[in-house]
Design a protein around this motif. Structure first.
Motif, short mmCIF file in Angstrom:
data_model
loop_
_atom_site.label_atom_id
_atom_site.label_comp_id
_atom_site.label_asym_id
_atom_site.label_seq_id
_atom_site.Cartn_x
_atom_site.Cartn_y
_atom_site.Cartn_z
N THR A 70 -2.73 -1.21 -12.27
CA THR A 70 -4.18 -1.05 -12.30
C THR A 70 -4.76 -2.36 -12.80
O THR A 70 -4.36 -2.84 -13.85
CB THR A 70 -4.60 0.12 -13.21
OG1 THR A 70 -4.15 1.35 -12.62
CG2 THR A 70 -6.11 0.18 -13.37
N THR A 77 -9.58 -3.01 -5.92
CA THR A 77 -9.01 -2.02 -5.01
C THR A 77 -8.50 -2.66 -3.72
O THR A 77 -8.12 -1.94 -2.80
CB THR A 77 -10.06 -0.94 -4.65
OG1 THR A 77 -11.21 -1.58 -4.07
CG2 THR A 77 -10.49 -0.17 -5.89
N ALA A 106 -9.84 6.87 -6.58
CA ALA A 106 -8.44 7.18 -6.33
C ALA A 106 -8.14 8.62 -6.70
O ALA A 106 -8.82 9.22 -7.53
CB ALA A 106 -7.54 6.24 -7.11
N LYS A 127 0.84 -1.20 0.00
CA LYS A 127 0.00 0.00 0.00
C LYS A 127 0.87 1.25 0.00
O LYS A 127 0.60 2.23 -0.70
CB LYS A 127 -0.92 0.00 1.22
CG LYS A 127 -1.85 1.20 1.29
CD LYS A 127 -2.75 1.13 2.51
CE LYS A 127 -3.69 2.34 2.58
NZ LYS A 127 -4.54 2.31 3.77
N SER A 154 -12.76 3.99 -9.01
CA SER A 154 -12.37 3.50 -7.69
C SER A 154 -12.24 4.61 -6.65
O SER A 154 -12.02 4.33 -5.47
CB SER A 154 -11.03 2.75 -7.79
OG SER A 154 -9.99 3.64 -8.18
#
Length: 303
Positions: free
Chosen positions: A263, A272, A256, A24, A254
């Motif tokens: 992706t 996601t 973002a 992440k 999503s």
């Protein structure tokens, strides 16, 4: 001081959570870096520096022909792998400079279309590949999925001026053109041997050698394709198209704040979740497959 057998070794769950957090962090760092770069260019921080940055970006975008040949077997700008042996679904090259043709999943099909936009210099892409490659191969070879790989050169400016991402993308296209059934093996080799961001990466001769180790067909043609930079113009076009089209749409879908690699889409739906948790990814694939099956129009009964 070493820790004994009964020391404070992290549990498997703790290791998994640490891996999730690291992945992440990598993705968020990449998105933040791209956002800072855009703000820098817009913020007027030193006219001389901005001029240099602008010249570099314009050179990157415009050097070489704007229209070049498209690679065969990448009609969508990605190569679709299917069935036993991760073989490629073949397609014509199309006219130079022409737009890609998006792959359309068959409604109600039990085979899902998994699409991955990736950069061979991207650490998060490598993390996703390391966690999910075996699972993806199992799904594809079992006929449960097709895997559509879209290499792009998003990080072309992060290899000490050598544009490694674009060159690796173009080299992958050479493989798609002349030895499509070796693409998966080459894809894995790029990640296994991924250079660090900020380094020059592999030069063209080293890329040729890396590909040769996978024993492709038509190695001589692949080498010439790389040496001639045949698909560099296409790599730039495919990158621009992905960043401003499919990846931008996916980011918006999503929620973002910006586009980033990898992706991942399954039947057009953006994943996601954790990129390093195969179970979570498989659960998403299963859910999408179930949703697709449930929306299949009913066949009218014979009268």
């Amino acid at each position: 001081m070493s820790t004994g057998a009964h020391g404070n070794r992290p549990t498997r769950n703790q290791q998994r959570e640490a891996a999730r957090a690291k992945a992440k962090e990598l993705r968020e760092q990449q998105v933040k870096t791209e956002k800072r770069r855009r703000l820098f260019l817009q913020g007027g921080i030193g006219l001389g520096i901005i001029a240099i940055a602008t010249i570099f970006i314009v050179t990157l975008a415009t050097s070489g022909p704007k229209e070049g040949p498209r690679p065969a077997n990448m009609a969508s700008d990605g190569i679709v792998l299917s069935g036993s042996g991760m073989g490629a679904i073949l397609s014509d090259a199309g006219a130079p400079g022409s737009d890609p043709i998006a792959t359309t999943p068959t409604p109600g099909s039990s085979t899902v279309n998994i699409v991955v936009y990736q950069d061979y210099l991207c650490p998060a892409c490598k993390a996703f590949d390391e966690a999910n490659a075996q699972q993806l191969q199992t799904l594809v070879e079992a006929g449960a999925a097709t895997l559509e790989l879209h290499p792009i050169g998003m990080l072309a400016s992060r290899s000490a001026g050598t544009q490694y991402s674009l060159r690796a993308t173009a080299a992958a296209a050479c493989v798609a053109e002349y030895s499509p059934n070796t693409f998966w093996a080459v894809n894995q080799a790029f990640y296994t041997n991924q250079p660090q961001e900020g380094t020059p990466g592999w030069n063209d001769d080293e890329i040729k050698a890396l590909i040769a180790q996978q024993k492709p067909q038509n190695q001589t043609k692949i080498d010439k394709c790389i040496a001639d930079q045949t698909f560099i113009p296409w790599a730039k076009q495919a990158t621009d198209y992905a960043l401003n089209g499919p990846m931008a749409d996916a980011a918006k879908q999503s929620g973002a704040n910006g586009v980033g690699t990898p992706t991942i889409l399954v039947n057009g739906k953006v994943y996601t979740g954790s990129i390093v948790d195969p179970k979570e990814f498989l659960a998403f694939i299963t859910q999408v497959a179930g949703d697709s099956a449930s929306t299949t129009p009913a066949t009218p009964a014979a009268g």
